[in-house]
Motif scaffolding. Structure first.
Motif, PDB file in Angstrom:
ATOM      1  N   SER A 122      35.325  48.739  39.262  1.00  0.00           N
ATOM      2  CA  SER A 122      36.397  48.950  40.232  1.00  0.00           C
ATOM      3  C   SER A 122      36.008  48.446  41.611  1.00  0.00           C
ATOM      4  CB  SER A 122      36.745  50.439  40.351  1.00  0.00           C
ATOM      5  OG  SER A 122      37.088  50.932  39.104  1.00  0.00           O
ATOM      6  N   ALA A 123      35.270  47.363  41.591  1.00  0.00           N
ATOM      7  CA  ALA A 123      34.762  46.851  42.844  1.00  0.00           C
ATOM      8  C   ALA A 123      35.763  45.914  43.495  1.00  0.00           C
ATOM      9  CB  ALA A 123      33.465  46.090  42.593  1.00  0.00           C
ATOM     10  N   ALA A 124      36.712  45.477  42.682  1.00  0.00           N
ATOM     11  CA  ALA A 124      37.492  44.333  43.102  1.00  0.00           C
ATOM     12  C   ALA A 124      38.779  44.729  43.803  1.00  0.00           C
ATOM     13  CB  ALA A 124      37.819  43.488  41.889  1.00  0.00           C
ATOM     14  N   SER A 125      39.008  44.154  44.949  1.00  0.00           N
ATOM     15  CA  SER A 125      40.367  44.028  45.445  1.00  0.00           C
ATOM     16  C   SER A 125      40.514  42.538  45.636  1.00  0.00           C
ATOM     17  CB  SER A 125      40.558  44.825  46.738  1.00  0.00           C
ATOM     18  OG  SER A 125      39.601  44.441  47.697  1.00  0.00           O
ATOM     19  N   LEU A 126      40.479  42.087  46.883  1.00  0.00           N
ATOM     20  CA  LEU A 126      40.448  40.643  47.095  1.00  0.00           C
ATOM     21  C   LEU A 126      39.011  40.145  46.912  1.00  0.00           C
ATOM     22  CD1 LEU A 126      42.768  38.848  47.754  1.00  0.00           C
ATOM     23  CD2 LEU A 126      42.335  39.203  50.188  1.00  0.00           C
ATOM     24  N   PHE A 127      38.091  40.900  47.540  1.00  0.00           N
ATOM     25  CA  PHE A 127      36.662  40.582  47.431  1.00  0.00           C
ATOM     26  C   PHE A 127      35.960  41.777  46.809  1.00  0.00           C
ATOM     27  CE2 PHE A 127      38.352  38.391  51.114  1.00  0.00           C
ATOM     28  CZ  PHE A 127      37.929  37.089  50.907  1.00  0.00           C
ATOM     29  N   CYS A 128      34.874  41.521  46.102  1.00  0.00           N
ATOM     30  CA  CYS A 128      34.070  42.614  45.567  1.00  0.00           C
ATOM     31  C   CYS A 128      33.457  43.373  46.743  1.00  0.00           C
ATOM     32  CB  CYS A 128      32.968  42.064  44.673  1.00  0.00           C
ATOM     33  SG  CYS A 128      31.781  43.343  44.186  1.00  0.00           S
TER      34      CYS A 128
ATOM     35  N   ASN B 102      30.720  40.922  47.568  1.00  0.00           N
ATOM     36  CA  ASN B 102      31.588  40.117  48.426  1.00  0.00           C
ATOM     37  C   ASN B 102      32.131  38.839  47.770  1.00  0.00           C
ATOM     38  OD1 ASN B 102      32.937  40.000  50.879  1.00  0.00           O
ATOM     39  ND2 ASN B 102      31.481  38.517  51.725  1.00  0.00           N
ATOM     40  N   ALA B 103      32.013  38.732  46.440  1.00  0.00           N
ATOM     41  CA  ALA B 103      32.556  37.538  45.786  1.00  0.00           C
ATOM     42  C   ALA B 103      34.087  37.613  45.749  1.00  0.00           C
ATOM     43  CB  ALA B 103      32.012  37.437  44.361  1.00  0.00           C
ATOM     44  N   LEU B 104      34.692  36.475  45.953  1.00  0.00           N
ATOM     45  CA  LEU B 104      36.158  36.403  45.855  1.00  0.00           C
ATOM     46  C   LEU B 104      36.572  36.656  44.408  1.00  0.00           C
ATOM     47  CD1 LEU B 104      38.883  35.754  47.233  1.00  0.00           C
ATOM     48  CD2 LEU B 104      38.490  33.351  46.657  1.00  0.00           C
ATOM     49  N   GLN B 105      37.546  37.531  44.218  1.00  0.00           N
ATOM     50  CA  GLN B 105      37.970  37.932  42.875  1.00  0.00           C
ATOM     51  C   GLN B 105      39.201  37.143  42.430  1.00  0.00           C
ATOM     52  OE1 GLN B 105      36.108  40.335  41.098  1.00  0.00           O
ATOM     53  NE2 GLN B 105      34.760  39.843  42.834  1.00  0.00           N
ATOM     54  N   PRO B 106      39.434  37.056  41.121  1.00  0.00           N
ATOM     55  CA  PRO B 106      40.655  36.370  40.665  1.00  0.00           C
ATOM     56  C   PRO B 106      41.887  37.080  41.238  1.00  0.00           C
ATOM     57  CG  PRO B 106      39.600  37.538  38.835  1.00  0.00           C
ATOM     58  CD  PRO B 106      38.653  37.592  39.993  1.00  0.00           C
ATOM     59  N   PRO B 107      42.856  36.325  41.726  1.00  0.00           N
ATOM     60  CA  PRO B 107      44.001  36.958  42.380  1.00  0.00           C
ATOM     61  C   PRO B 107      44.888  37.709  41.383  1.00  0.00           C
ATOM     62  CG  PRO B 107      44.338  34.590  42.189  1.00  0.00           C
ATOM     63  CD  PRO B 107      42.951  34.854  41.729  1.00  0.00           C
ATOM     64  N   VAL B 108      45.445  38.834  41.820  1.00  0.00           N
ATOM     65  CA  VAL B 108      46.447  39.512  40.991  1.00  0.00           C
ATOM     66  C   VAL B 108      47.786  38.817  41.197  1.00  0.00           C
ATOM     67  CG1 VAL B 108      45.361  41.769  40.886  1.00  0.00           C
ATOM     68  CG2 VAL B 108      46.832  41.209  42.823  1.00  0.00           C
ATOM     69  N   MET B 109      48.615  38.833  40.174  1.00  0.00           N
ATOM     70  CA  MET B 109      49.859  38.066  40.216  1.00  0.00           C
ATOM     71  C   MET B 109      50.983  38.791  40.946  1.00  0.00           C
ATOM     72  SD  MET B 109      49.300  35.238  38.894  1.00  0.00           S
ATOM     73  CE  MET B 109      47.851  34.531  38.147  1.00  0.00           C
ATOM     74  N   ASP B 110      50.920  40.117  40.973  1.00  0.00           N
ATOM     75  CA  ASP B 110      52.009  40.858  41.598  1.00  0.00           C
ATOM     76  C   ASP B 110      51.957  40.662  43.117  1.00  0.00           C
ATOM     77  OD1 ASP B 110      54.075  43.222  41.335  1.00  0.00           O
ATOM     78  OD2 ASP B 110      52.760  43.675  43.021  1.00  0.00           O
ATOM     79  N   TYR B 111      53.068  40.225  43.686  1.00  0.00           N
ATOM     80  CA  TYR B 111      53.081  39.882  45.114  1.00  0.00           C
ATOM     81  C   TYR B 111      52.710  41.071  45.995  1.00  0.00           C
ATOM     82  CZ  TYR B 111      55.512  35.562  43.791  1.00  0.00           C
ATOM     83  OH  TYR B 111      55.848  34.355  43.242  1.00  0.00           O
ATOM     84  N   TYR B 112      53.280  42.227  45.689  1.00  0.00           N
ATOM     85  CA  TYR B 112      53.006  43.405  46.531  1.00  0.00           C
ATOM     86  C   TYR B 112      51.538  43.802  46.431  1.00  0.00           C
ATOM     87  CZ  TYR B 112      57.976  44.324  47.396  1.00  0.00           C
ATOM     88  OH  TYR B 112      59.283  44.253  47.811  1.00  0.00           O
ATOM     89  N   ALA B 113      51.043  43.874  45.172  1.00  0.00           N
ATOM     90  CA  ALA B 113      49.646  44.269  44.979  1.00  0.00           C
ATOM     91  C   ALA B 113      48.723  43.246  45.626  1.00  0.00           C
ATOM     92  CB  ALA B 113      49.344  44.384  43.477  1.00  0.00           C
ATOM     93  N   PHE B 114      49.063  41.979  45.481  1.00  0.00           N
ATOM     94  CA  PHE B 114      48.241  40.915  46.046  1.00  0.00           C
ATOM     95  C   PHE B 114      48.135  41.060  47.565  1.00  0.00           C
ATOM     96  CE2 PHE B 114      47.922  36.615  47.868  1.00  0.00           C
ATOM     97  CZ  PHE B 114      46.714  36.222  47.318  1.00  0.00           C
ATOM     98  N   LEU B 115      49.260  41.362  48.196  1.00  0.00           N
ATOM     99  CA  LEU B 115      49.260  41.494  49.655  1.00  0.00           C
ATOM    100  C   LEU B 115      48.757  42.864  50.112  1.00  0.00           C
ATOM    101  CD1 LEU B 115      52.709  39.862  50.474  1.00  0.00           C
ATOM    102  CD2 LEU B 115      50.461  38.839  50.786  1.00  0.00           C
ATOM    103  N   GLY B 116      48.534  43.769  49.139  1.00  0.00           N
ATOM    104  CA  GLY B 116      48.116  45.118  49.495  1.00  0.00           C
ATOM    105  C   GLY B 116      49.206  45.895  50.200  1.00  0.00           C
ATOM    106  N   MET B 117      50.453  45.592  49.829  1.00  0.00           N
ATOM    107  CA  MET B 117      51.581  46.272  50.480  1.00  0.00           C
ATOM    108  C   MET B 117      52.254  47.230  49.512  1.00  0.00           C
ATOM    109  SD  MET B 117      53.251  43.076  52.534  1.00  0.00           S
ATOM    110  CE  MET B 117      54.740  43.990  52.874  1.00  0.00           C
TER     111      MET B 117
END
Lengths: 138, 204
Positions: free
Chosen positions: B13-19, B23-38
């Motif tokens: 459960s380390a991942a959001s945008l970055f671990c 601190n590695a960049l993680q694969p992007p989530v497809m959902d627009y809201y989740a991706f933007l953290g909104m």
């Protein structure tokens, strides 16, 4: 996108544009629309109650060339057919006749829906005359 | 490995945008809201969305990943593409509502004629007819066309206000009934804006 010659022909010389008397019990009116593109289509047909043959058909469509051509063609096709025969017309027949590209297939769907809606309206207006024969298990 | 674990260090459960561990960049989530953290709301503050977009654009810019792992370079390209799509869709109230409707299983592109209330079709048909009468006319029809334009623009404003109210309702209740009302209103709005566009063309 280029329209086929047949679409252009119907678009430039639409057949059967106009309207029939909505209150006539032998006239069925179908009003359908495609909200994605803002099209609205009215198709009317007049049935000879003795023969069940569609004697006249009119349409009026506000929409793109393909929608106009599809409804124009639909009125041409249903004239002279019985109600049941008209119900057999499929949108794919219209697609083939007019060589509609995939993005315009919904226009032919609209025309098919308009025929069905007009016939449904006509049937609704008919007094439930002779009781329909009920299918009996042998 | 769990889906949410970091692809690089494997932390849970380390991942959001970055671990948050390596601190590695993680694969992007497809959902627009989740991706933007909104939060998944239909009412969005335009300034807030814009600020998020610019902040994330800087964070995800592919130039920043030229010396990182190939995997992160790839993710930054993917994430940037999603970010642009998300911003384009969510900044526009109509596209945003259509996005949420689609996610909730409503058909948007393939509605058949019978999904549209007959009264609306009658109304649109009559409006089209009156517009057609004016269209053939000479200069004398201009004031009436101008009137029609004002009328359509007014109807459009009303629809937008109503949309705003329904957005608030949905954010408060999250019910399908409100979503169905939103879809119906979007249909009406599309017809109206088409009509307004037609009048504009006549007045040019």
């Amino acid at each position: 996108m280029a329209y086929s010659d047949k679409v252009l022909d119907h678009y430039n010389n639409p057949r059967n544009v106009g309207s029939l008397d909505k209150s006539d019990p032998n006239v069925g009116t179908g009003m359908v629309g495609a909200p994605e593109c803002g099209d609205v289509m009215k198709l009317q047909l007049k049935v000879n109650p003795a023969t069940g043959i569609i004697e006249d058909a009119k349409f009026k469509t506000f929409g793109c060339g393909s929608a106009i051509a599809s409804s124009s063609l639909a009125t041409e096709w249903i004239k002279g057919r019985t109600v049941d025969e008209a119900l057999q017309i499929k949108n794919t027949d219209i697609v083939n006749e007019l060589s509609l590209p995939p993005v315009k297939i919904h226009c032919s769907v609209l025309a098919e829906d308009a025929i069905k809606a007009a016939i449904a309206d006509y049937k609704k207006k008919q007094p439930a005359a002779e009781p329909q024969p009920v299918a009996q298990e042998a | 490995m769990e889906k949410d674990n970091c692809w690089q260090c494997g932390h849970r459960s380390a991942a959001s945008l970055f671990c948050r561990f390596c601190n590695a960049l993680q694969p992007p989530v497809m959902d627009y809201y989740a991706f933007l953290g909104m939060p998944r709301r239909l009412k969005i503050e335009p300034g807030e969305l814009e600020a998020t977009f610019y902040r994330m654009s800087r964070l995800l810019h592919p130039d920043r990943y030229l010396r990182r792992t190939p995997r992160e370079r790839q993710y930054s390209l993917e994430a940037t593409a999603i970010l642009n799509d998300a911003y384009r869709v969510l900044r526009d109230p109509v596209k945003r509502a259509e996005y949420v409707l689609r996610q909730e299983g409503f058909n948007i592109g393939e509605q058949r004629g019978n999904d549209v209330p007959p009264e609306l079709l009658e109304e649109v048909f009559e409006l089209n007819e009156s517009l057609e009468e004016l269209r053939g006319g000479d200069q004398s029809a201009r004031p009436q066309l101008e009137q029609a334009r004002q009328r359509f623009l007014g109807m459009q404003r009303e629809a937008d206000q109503e949309l705003d109210r329904l957005f608030a309702d949905y954010d408060a209740r999250g019910d399908r009934q409100t979503l169905a009302s939103i879809r119906a209103l979007l249909n009406r709005r599309r017809y109206i804006s088409n009509l307004a566009g037609e009048v504009e063309k006549e007045l040019l």
